[in-house]
Structures are given as structure tokens and as C-alpha cells.
Scaffold this motif. Structure first.
Motif, PDB file in Angstrom:
ATOM      1  N   HIS A 144      14.219   0.898  11.921  1.00 39.35           N
ATOM      2  CA  HIS A 144      13.084   0.176  11.333  1.00 39.35           C
ATOM      3  C   HIS A 144      12.147   1.121  10.575  1.00 39.35           C
ATOM      4  N   GLU A 145      12.002   2.370  11.055  1.00 37.72           N
ATOM      5  CA  GLU A 145      11.154   3.323  10.346  1.00 37.72           C
ATOM      6  C   GLU A 145      11.748   3.686   8.981  1.00 37.72           C
ATOM      7  N   HIS A 147      13.492   1.676   7.012  1.00 33.32           N
ATOM      8  CA  HIS A 147      13.205   0.586   6.070  1.00 33.32           C
ATOM      9  C   HIS A 147      11.720   0.535   5.708  1.00 33.32           C
ATOM     10  N   HIS A 148      10.840   0.785   6.692  1.00 33.75           N
ATOM     11  CA  HIS A 148       9.407   0.801   6.394  1.00 33.75           C
ATOM     12  C   HIS A 148       9.072   1.916   5.411  1.00 33.75           C
ATOM     13  N   GLU A 149       9.670   3.085   5.642  1.00 36.02           N
ATOM     14  CA  GLU A 149       9.390   4.238   4.789  1.00 36.02           C
ATOM     15  C   GLU A 149       9.856   3.986   3.352  1.00 36.02           C
ATOM     16  N   ALA A 152       7.652   1.385   1.694  1.00 37.51           N
ATOM     17  CA  ALA A 152       6.299   1.874   1.427  1.00 37.51           C
ATOM     18  C   ALA A 152       6.266   2.780   0.197  1.00 37.51           C
ATOM     19  N   LEU A 225      -0.873  -2.188   1.616  1.00 37.67           N
ATOM     20  CA  LEU A 225      -0.262  -1.544   2.779  1.00 37.67           C
ATOM     21  C   LEU A 225      -1.318  -1.046   3.749  1.00 37.67           C
ATOM     22  N   GLY A 254       6.369   5.561   8.100  1.00 36.48           N
ATOM     23  CA  GLY A 254       7.346   4.860   8.926  1.00 36.48           C
ATOM     24  C   GLY A 254       6.761   3.709   9.715  1.00 36.48           C
ATOM     25  N   PHE A 255       5.437   3.729   9.934  1.00 38.18           N
ATOM     26  CA  PHE A 255       4.766   2.643  10.653  1.00 38.18           C
ATOM     27  C   PHE A 255       3.958   1.742   9.722  1.00 38.18           C
ATOM     28  N   ALA A 256       4.070   1.966   8.422  1.00 37.26           N
ATOM     29  CA  ALA A 256       3.270   1.192   7.464  1.00 37.26           C
ATOM     30  C   ALA A 256       3.641  -0.285   7.516  1.00 37.26           C
ATOM     31  N   LEU A 257       2.622  -1.127   7.375  1.00 40.63           N
ATOM     32  CA  LEU A 257       2.815  -2.579   7.420  1.00 40.63           C
ATOM     33  C   LEU A 257       2.228  -3.210   6.166  1.00 40.63           C
TER      34      LEU A 257
END
Length: 421
Positions: A144-145, A147-149, A152, A225, A254-257
Motif C-alpha cells: 500500500h505504501e 501505491h501511495h508513494e 503522491a 494531499l 507512503g502515508f499520504a492521503l
């Protein structure tokens, strides 16, 4: 040797000697690339050897079976990675994405993701002018990190104070990993604070961090973000020689939402609590979806930490830094470890309670009034409300001007060179 094997042996011997003659040039022996992924200069030297593969299929087969060294030269000394499955071993098996050679581990986590320094020999000058780059690597494409990275950095492309990605993230089959190459930045604030004897920043430095990070978060939030990852290790100095040497960079998304998923109200479903426990917002401890306010709350905790060298809810600094001498040193150290563990066991489940109970007078003790005003502004924000970044930044800028009167200007690299020289 039987007669049918003689032609193959002769071809193999010829191929090997041709290869050696092609690579006898002293300059090529210093190359960082490999025979399977040569740089432009090495490829020019190997061209006669590779062209001979077109003579016959037998020659091509023999060349494929030659026992050629993986790399032309070594880039690490005294480094041993015994586990084939570990990511530190995987990334050193081959050239990554046909142009990157890993030579140092910055950080690796649980053997399935990591950050590395590598040489980039992909331009026309090859290994002779290979700059250093940073590569973030994941073993699993479903991480998941990862894909988030990736998402972002696509959104933040061209955003000031965010590292540039050198190319799209790709799968590297030779190492069975996913790699994202990025520009190399300067030291982190964690590196910087570790070389300062007092292990803390002075007022001017903390005010500069406040101004810079408010600007970073304004730009990041405007692109929809939430960072969710502030800590000293995730803020870097600009590279030497850049046009903006005083700029601080925010890294690790990696934790960005995405902000759009959170509005207009917090999600009804609990999300994973992500971030550094020392700096994450109170709402983040409870898995409540984040908004701009949460990033700024985390920034306030960071500013307090940089000034004091600690925050009120962690192990007291006196315990962490105390040193003991004499014949009872070992027993005292053991007692110290037990006290630390007891303190951790007591506080970790209730960090969010301590954050709520900590008044601004304690959090920003000894700091300028602008920090207290910043905290009041944060606490007054509603969920998803757009902060007045310019007003917040202006207060810190005015305070910084007051501190700098009569003082010689000093940049981040000046501080680094002063204590790390």
C-alpha cells in the motif's frame, strides 16, 4: 574431449578471448555497469564482441553461457548480505532499470522495502560522470505504501520542496523488485540535529523550519494531499549548489492521503493509524481520517521537539542521556534500561491522552509567542477548513527578523559544515 564437443570448445575459447580483449582498456575496468547492462562507453567497447554473436547461432549460444563477472568493478567494500530473500541482497544482484547501480543502504524495513543510494550511468558519458541518486524499492507490487508513494509523486510533480522523480516506477525482473529513482537531496534534519552537540536547534533554526514547512504544506494541501509523515528524518536540506540552497524538502509520501476522500466530514469508518507516534495528531491516534489541521498539528509537535530535543510524552531526556561512571556502571545501566522500559510501557498506550493534557505553556516553554499563536490557530480550525497559511507564515517571519538583527546570516549547509567538518 569427444569430437562433437571440439567446435563448441573452440568457439567458447575464441569468444572468451575476444571478450577479454574488448575489456582490456583500463578505463573500462573502472566501470560500475555490467556486461548485461553496460553504460554507453562500455557498450562502445563491447560492440565488436557483441557483433560477433550475429555470425552463427552456435556463437550466440556460447556467449550466453560464458561465465562473465556480474559487474566490471566493485562499489562496496566489506559489505555482506547473506540472505538471498532480503531486499538488501536483491538490489545488488544486477543493474536496476538498465542504468542504476546500488552502492549503499540508507534504510531497509522488514526485508521487503528500502531506500538506497545508487549511481546513475545512463547518460552519454556513462560511468565516468555517474551522479548519485536515491532509489526507493519495494518487493511487493501490492504494497500500500508503494501505491501511495507513486500516486503522491504524480500529483506533486513540479511542486516546490518535493524531490523530483527521475522516471516512472518500474518492475525490475532481474531482482524481482519495484523501483522508483529520485533525485538525491542533502542531509535530513535528523542527521543535522545528531551532529549538533546540544542535540537541539536554536530559535532561528526552528523559526526557519516553521516558515519552510508551512510553505511546503500549503503547496501540498493545495494539490489535494495530506502528508501524514512529518518527522525530522522526513525533512531534507536542498542539494548543494542549487538555486534555492535554503529550501527544505518534504519526503516520504507512503502515508499520504487524498484530501478529497475526507471531505466534507471525517469518514465514518476507522482507518489505520499511520505516522510517527511522537508527532502524529490526536485524531490520527484514533484512526479518524485526516485533514489539513492534522499536518499542522504534527508540525507544531515537531517544532517543539527541535527546540527542546524532546516532547513531553516521550522518555525523559535526563534518562536517555544520563551517563554513569564507576564500579557500579553496569548495574546502573541495567536499572536505567528497566526505567526506560517501564516508562515506555506506561506511556505508549496513552500518548494521545498526554498530548491532549499538555498545555501550550509546556509544549512551547521558552519559545517565542508566535508558536503559541500558531497553536491557537490550529486548535481553532474545523475539520477540512483551509488554514490561513500566509498569516501563520508571516508571524514566524516577523519573529525571525527580530532574532536576526545584528546576527550574520547563516544557511543550513553552513550549520552542517560547522558541526560535521
Amino acid at each position: 574431449m569427444s569430437l562433437p564437443d571440439q567446435p563448441v570448445a573452440i568457439v567458447q575459447r575464441i569468444a572468451y578471448h575476444v571478450y577479454l580483449s574488448c575489456m582490456s582498456d583500463q578505463d573500462c575496468k573502472q566501470h560500475l555497469c555490467s556486461p548485461t547492462a553496460p553504460c554507453k562507453v562500455a557498450l562502445d567497447l563491447l560492440t565488436p564482441f557483441l557483433t560477433l554473436k550475429l555470425v552463427a547461432s552456435a556463437w550466440n549460444t556460447v556467449v550466453k553461457n560464458l561465465k562473465l563477472d556480474a559487474f566490471f568493478s566493485s562499489v562496496e567494500e566489506g559489505v555482506y548480505y547473506p540472505h538471498d530473500w532480503h531486499i538488501n541482497t536483491r538490489v545488488r544482484r544486477a543493474v536496476l532499470l538498465s542504468r542504476y547501480r546500488v552502492f549503499r543502504t540508507i534504510h531497509s524495513d522488514a526485508g521487503d522495502r528500502g531506500v538506497y543510494l545508487a549511481y546513475d550511468f545512463g547518460d552519454a558519458q556513462g560511468c565516468a560522470a555517474a551522479p548519485e541518486v536515491v532509489i526507493k524499492i519495494w518487493v511487493s507490487g501490492s504494497d500500500h505504501e508503494y501505491h501511495h508513494e507513486i500516486a503522491a509523486y504524480k500529483v506533486l510533480r513540479g511542486c516546490p520542496g518535493v524531490p523530483k522523480t527521475l522516471q516512472e516506477a518500474q518492475y525490475e525482473p532481474l531482482c524481482d523488485i519495484h523501483a522508483l529513482p529520485m533525485q538525491k537531496l542533502g542531509p535530513t534534519l535528523e542527521d543535522l540535529i545528531s551532529v549538533i552537540p546540544t542535540r537541539r536547534f536554536d530559535s532561528r533554526m526552528v523559526l526557519t523550519v516553521a516558515i519552510q514547512m508551512i510553505e511546503r504544506y500549503r503547496d501540498i494541501h493545495e494539490r489535494g494531499l495530506i502528508h501524514s509523515g512529518i518527522k525530522p528524518g522526513n525533512i531534507c536540506l536542498a542539494p548543494r549548489g542549487t538555486d534555492s540552497p535554503g529550501m527544505l524538502y518534504a519526503i516520504d509520501f507512503g502515508f499520504a492521503l487524498p484530501l478529497a476522500d475526507n471531505l466534507p466530514l471525517p469518514s465514518a469508518h476507522r482507518i489505520d493509524a499511520v505516522g510517527n507516534r511522537r508527532f502524529m495528531s490526536v485524531l490520527a491516534h484514533h484512526g479518524i481520517s485526516k485533514s489539513q489541521r492534522d499536518d499542522l498539528e504534527s508540525l507544531a509537535y515537531l517544532l517543539s521537539y527541535l527546540f527542546h530535543g524532546e516532547v513531553p510524552w516521550e522518555v525523559p531526556r535526563a534518562i536517555r542521556l544520563r551517563s554513569f561512571e564507576g564500579s557500579f556502571r553496569a548495574s546502573v545501566q541495567e536499572e536505567q534500561k528497566q526505567l526506560q522500559q517501564q516508562h515506555l510501557n506506561q506511556l505508549q498506550p496513552q500518548v494521545w491522552r498526554l498530548k491532549i493534557a499538555t498545555p501550550a505553556s509546556q509544549l512551547f516553554r521558552g519559545m517565542d509567542e508566535c508558536f503559541h499563536e500558531f497553536w491557537r490557530d490550529i486548535k481553532a480550525l474545523a475539520y477540512g477548513e483551509v488554514p490561513d497559511y500566509d498569516t501563520m507564515r508571516a508571524r514566524f517571519a516577523v519573529c525571525l527578523e527580530g532574532h536576526e538583527k545584528g546576527c550574520s546570516p547563516r544557511g543550513w549547509w553552513d550549520v552542517w559544515d560547522q558541526f560535521n567538518g
